[in-house]
Design an enzyme around this catalytic site. Structure first.
Site, PDB file in Angstrom:
ATOM      1  CG  ASP A 103      -2.125   0.955   1.043  1.00 20.14           C
ATOM      2  OD1 ASP A 103      -2.257   1.557  -0.045  1.00 20.14           O
ATOM      3  OD2 ASP A 103      -2.929   1.100   1.983  1.00 20.14           O
ATOM      4  CD  GLU A 111       7.590   4.609 -12.469  1.00 17.81           C
ATOM      5  OE1 GLU A 111       6.912   3.937 -11.697  1.00 17.81           O
ATOM      6  OE2 GLU A 111       7.112   5.197 -13.446  1.00 17.81           O
ATOM      7  CG  ASP A 125      -5.274  -1.091  -0.897  1.00 20.77           C
ATOM      8  OD1 ASP A 125      -5.867  -0.361  -1.717  1.00 20.77           O
ATOM      9  OD2 ASP A 125      -5.760  -1.410   0.201  1.00 20.77           O
ATOM     10  CG  HIS A 135      -3.963   1.513   5.549  1.00 25.53           C
ATOM     11  ND1 HIS A 135      -4.066   2.623   4.739  1.00 25.53           N
ATOM     12  CD2 HIS A 135      -4.601   1.827   6.705  1.00 25.53           C
ATOM     13  CE1 HIS A 135      -4.745   3.566   5.372  1.00 25.53           C
ATOM     14  NE2 HIS A 135      -5.077   3.106   6.568  1.00 25.53           N
TER      15      HIS A 135
END
Length: 739
Positions: free
Chosen positions: A510, A548, A580, A714
Site C-alpha cells: 500500500d 518509480e 492496494d 496500510h
C-alpha cells in the site's frame, strides 16, 4: 441504459477558414446552422457529436461574424461509433452530467450536489449537501449506470471565523504557525460559485484591499471585484488572503495561484477532533449512513426525477437514449465461514456478525511472548490510571498464556522532552516493550516517541490515551485488547485459519503520500513468513515525488524471499501479491512496468527457481453497492458474499467481495482485479483464499474489509508517513510494531 435499435454516434471534425481561436465564437458560428445539425448536439470547439448522419462525408457551410466577415466551416465525418466504443462511454457520462445540471445539481469536485435542499445539523454547526456519484461503463452484458448517494459536509463557520477563534486560543508569536498548521491542506468551498479549493498557503502581507490584474488587463481590488461580480460585501479589510495553487485550467481560469478571501470561504469536511467526537459522528450518521432501503429510495428518486423532467427527457430523446427505472438484479454466492484456530482449539463464530472476540476471550494464544522486562511511562496525574491498567493486565494475561513480570513504572512530567529523556535513560537491549500513557492526543508527542522507538532505539511500543483507560465499564475489555496488541507487536501469534495451499507467500503493498515531508511517497511492503500466516516481514520504501516505486519494491521482494528461506529452509512455490493504493488510471503502469519487474526479481534468484505469481489490485473506493433481498425489504449481504457476474467488467478478471459486517448503513464491497496470474487457481479458490486472508488481521478480532497483508501495509505506510518520516529500523522488520 437503453438506446434505440441500430443506434450509433456520429463524430465530426469542424474546421474554420479563416481560423477562429475563441471557443465561444466557434460555437456561435456553427450554431447559425441549427437547421442542418439539429438541436441535439455536443460540441467542444473542434469535435462535434450528433445522433444522426448529415448526408455527406464532408459538409461545407458559410457563417457570418458580427463584423460581417464570412467564415467557411467544414464539417467532416471522422467516425461512426457503436454504443460500446470507449468514446461513446465517455460521451454517455457527459450527457448524464448534463442531465444532473438540468436538475439544478451543482458540480463540486467530481460529484454533483443539491445546495437547494441542505440538511442542517445545528447542534454541531454543520450542514450536509446531498448529492450523487455516477459513472456509465460497459459491464459484462450491458452498458449500465452505477449511481450512489454522496454527501458533502460543510461547516457553518467561515475560514475567517476559524482564524479569529484560533487567535484567542494560542500565544501571539505562535498564531501564524498555528494557522498554517491547521489550514494548509484543507479544502474550502466558496458558495458564490460553488467551487472547492485546496489551501496551499496563507498570504499575511495581502488583504482584500489589494488589487489584481483581470484577464482584460484592467486592475481591480478584491473588495470591488466581489461586490461587482458576486454582490458579496467584504467586512474585514485586514484579513489575510488564502492561496490555492490551481494545477489545471478551470473554466476561464489558467493554472497558477488563486487568491481567496477567508470571509467568503467555508470549511468542508471534518477535522480529526470532530471525528473523535462520538456524539457528533452519531448525529451525522443519521443523515449520511443510510440503510439499504433508504439508499435505494434516494437513487430511485434521482432516476424518477430524470424520467419526470421534460427538459431531461427532451435531451435523452434527442440522442435516442433512455434509462431503465429498476436496479439491476443478480445472483451472488456466499463463501462459508472459517474456523478460528488458536493453540489447538477451533472456534466457530456467528458468520452474520463476522466477529469472534467473545468466542476466543481468555483462550490460550498460538504463541505468547513473555513480558519479562517492560516499561510503563506515565505522568503524575495519570498514576491511578497506570496502576489500574497494570492490575487489569495481570488478570487478563495469564489465561492467554502471557507471562507478565512487574512493570518498571516511570513517572515523568507532562512534556515531550521528559518522555524522550525517560526513554533514553531506561530503555535497554533487554526491554521487551515500552508502554506510554499519554494525557492528551498531541500529535507532536506521539510522533516524537514513535520516531525514537522505531528508528533510533528499535523497541516495540504502545501509546494509549489516559481517557481511553479511565472508563471503568470498559476497563477489562480494553486491557484484553491491549494485551493482545502488545503480544503481537513483540512477535507473538494470536490465531489463524486453515490455508490448504502449501509453500505460499502472501504479499500486501500500500502507498501513502506524505504531504509534510517534501511531498514524498511511502510504499509499505508486508509479506508472510510462515504457512499459518501468523508472522509477517515488513519493509518501507520512501521515495521523492515522481520516482518509480517499483525499484524499491523489487528490493523488498528480494529481502522477503531471503527471510522466507531463513524461516522455512525452502523457497515459496506460489506468491500472491495484493496491491492496494492503485487507481484505474494506473492499471496500465502496473501491468506494463511493475509486474515485469516482479518477474525479473524472481528470475534473479536463480535459473532453477520459477514460482507461480498472482498480482491482484485491491480497490476499496468503489461506488457499487449490493443489497440482499430479505422478503419485501432490502438488507446488507452477509460477510463472505461474492459477486462475479453481470456487474464485473468484460476486459478484466475481477470480482467483488463483501467480507466485513456493519452495524449501521450499507456495507461497502471491495473490488479485486487480477491483472497477472500464473497460479491459475479456479476463481472460486482465489475468492476463498482472499476471504481467508481477511480473517488474520490481529488488530481486530473479526473479519476485515481487505486481506490482512493489505491492512498491515496500510498501517505501516500511515505510521511512517504521518509520524516517523523515515524508514523504520530493520531490527523490527519481523514484528507487527506498527499496529
Amino acid at each position: 441504459m437503453m438506446s434505440r435499435p441500430q443506434w450509433a454516434l456520429y463524430q465530426y471534425h469542424v474546421g474554420y477558414n479563416p481560423e477562429m481561436e475563441a471557443r465561444r465564437l466557434r460555437s456561435a458560428l456553427l450554431f447559425q446552422h441549427e437547421e442542418l445539425i439539429g438541436i441535439t448536439h455536443a460540441f467542444d470547439g473542434s469535435v462535434l457529436f450528433l445522433p444522426r448522419y448529415l448526408g455527406n462525408k464532408v459538409t461545407e457551410v458559410i457563417s457570418r461574424t458580427r463584423h460581417g466577415e464570412n467564415v467557411k466551416i467544414t464539417i467532416t465525418l471522422t467516425n461512426e461509433l457503436p454504443p460500446t466504443s470507449p468514446t461513446c462511454l465517455q460521451f454517455y457520462n457527459i450527457i448524464f452530467r448534463r442531465l444532473l445540471k438540468i436538475l439544478n445539481l451543482q458540480q463540486i469536485g467530481r460529484n454533483y450536489y443539491n445546495p437547494g435542499d441542505p440538511v442542517s445539523v445545528p447542534e454541531h454547526r454543520l450542514m450536509v449537501w446531498r448529492g450523487f456519484t455516477s459513472s456509465i461503463l460497459q459491464y459484462e452484458e450491458n452498458i449500465m449506470l452505477c449511481a450512489d448517494v454522496s454527501y458533502k459536509v460543510l461547516r457553518s463557520e467561515t475560514v475567517l471565523d476559524f482564524i479569529r477563534n484560533l487567535y484567542y486560543q494560542v500565544e501571539e508569536q505562535r498564531f501564524r504557525d498555528a494557522c498554517a498548521k491547521e489550514l494548509i491542506g484543507l479544502v474550502v468551498l466558496t458558495k458564490y460559485n460553488n467551487r472547492t479549493y485546496r489551501v496551499d498557503d496563507i498570504d499575511w502581507d495581502g488583504n482584500p484591499r489589494c488589487s489584481f490584474l483581470r484577464s482584460d488587463g484592467s486592475e481591480i481590488s478584491f473588495v470591488d471585484f466581489y461586490k461587482k461580480q458576486y454582490s458579496q460585501e467584504i467586512t474585514d479589510l485586514n484579513q489575510p488572503l488564502l492561496i490555492s495553487q490551481s494545477k489545471k485550467k478551470r473554466g476561464n481560469i489558467m493554472p497558477g495561484p488563486v487568491a481567496l478571501v477567508p470571509e467568503l470561504c467555508y470549511l468542508t469536511g471534518l477535522t480529526a477532533k470532530m471525528r473523535s467526537d462520538f456524539n457528533m459522528m452519531k448525529d451525522l450518521a443519521v443523515h449520511t449512513r443510510l440503510p439499504p432501503d433508504r439508499r435505494r429510495h434516494e437513487v430511485k428518486k434521482l432516476i424518477d426525477c430524470i424520467q419526470e423532467d421534460d427538459n431531461a427527457q427532451k435531451e435523452l430523446r434527442g440522442w435516442g437514449l433512455s434509462f431503465s427505472s429498476d436496479l439491476v438484479s443478480l445472483s451472488g454466492r456466499v463463501v462459508p465461514g472459517e474456523k478460528i484456530l488458536q493453540s489447538g482449539s477451533a472456534f466457530d463464530y456467528n458468520p452474520q456478525l463476522g466477529d469472534w472476540s467473545k468466542e476466543t476471550r481468555g483462550a490460550p494464544l498460538i504463541s505468547a511472548k513473555p513480558m519479562e522486562n517492560w516499561l510503563l511511562i506515565y505522568t503524575r496525574r495519570n498514576c491511578d490510571v497506570a496502576n489500574t491498567l497494570v492490575q487489569n493486565l495481570y488478570k487478563v494475561a495469564p489465561p492467554m498464556g502471557i507471562r507478565m513480570n512487574k512493570a518498571t513504572m516511570i513517572e515523568v512530567d507532562d512534556r515531550t522532552d521528559a518522555y524522550l529523556r525517560a526513554l533514553q535513560q531506561c530503555v535497554t537491549c533487554d526491554t521487551n516493550i515500552v508502554f506510554c500513557i499519554l494525557s492528551s492526543p498531541r500529535k507532536d508527542r506521539y510522533d516524537a516517541i514513535k520516531k525514537y522507538l522505531c528508528t533510533d532505539c528499535p523497541i516495540p511500543s504502545q501509546c494509549v490515551l489516559a481517557r481511553t483507560l479511565s472508563k471503568p465499564q470498559t476497563a477489562m475489555a480494553i486491557a484484553t485488547k491491549i494485551a493482545l496488541q502488545m503480544n503481537c507487536k513483540m512477535g507473538g501469534e494470536l490465531w489463524t485459519v486453515e490455508i490448504p495451499l502449501k509453500q505460499v507467500m502472501v504479499v500486501g503493498i500500500d502507498c501513502y503520500h506524505d504531504t509534510l515531508a517534501g511531498k514524498q511517497s511511502i510504499a509499505a511492503f508486508v509479506a508472510s513468513l510462515n504457512q499459518k500466516m501468523t508472522r509477517w516481514f515488513s519493509r518501507c520504501v520512501i521515495q521523492s515525488r515522481g520516482q518509480e516505486l517499483v525499484d524499491g519494491l523489487k528490493a523488498c521482494l528480494q529481502t522477503a524471499l531471503r527471510e522466507w528461506f531463513k524461516w522455512n529452509n525452502t523457497m515459496p512455490t506460489r506468491i500472491f501479491v495484493y496491491r492496494d493504493g492503485v487507481g484505474d488510471g494506473q492499471l496500465n503502469t502496473l501491468v506494463n512496468y511493475e509486474v515485469p519487474q516482479f518477474l525479473d526479481c524472481l528470475r534473479s534468484v536463480g535459473t532453477a527457481y520459477n514460482p507461480k505469481l498472482t498480482v491482484t489490485v485491491v480497490k476499496k473506493r468503489v461506488s457499487a453497492r449490493f443489497f440482499a433481498q430479505c422478503g419485501r425489504a432490502l438488507g446488507n449481504p452477509p460477510p463472505g458474499t461474492v459477486v462475479d457476474v453481470v456487474v464485473t467488467r468484460p476486459e478484466w478478471y475481477d470480482f467483488f467481495l463483501i467480507s466485513q459486517s456493519v452495524r449501521n448503513g450499507c456495507v461497502s464491497p471491495t473490488h479485486y482485479n487480477i491483472i497477472y496470474d500464473s497460479n491459475k487457481l479456479k476463481p472460486d479458490h482465489m475468492q476463498r483464499l482472499t476471504y481467508k486472508l481477511c480473517h488474520v488481521y490481529y488488530n481486530w478480532s473479526g473479519v476485515i474489509r481487505v486481506p490482512a497483508p493489505c491492512q498491515y501495509a496500510h498501517k505501516l505506510a500511515f505510521l511512517v508517513g504521518q509520524s516517523i518520516h523515515r524508514e523504520p529500523n530493520l531490527l523490527l522488520s519481523d514484528k507487527l510494531f506498527y499496529l
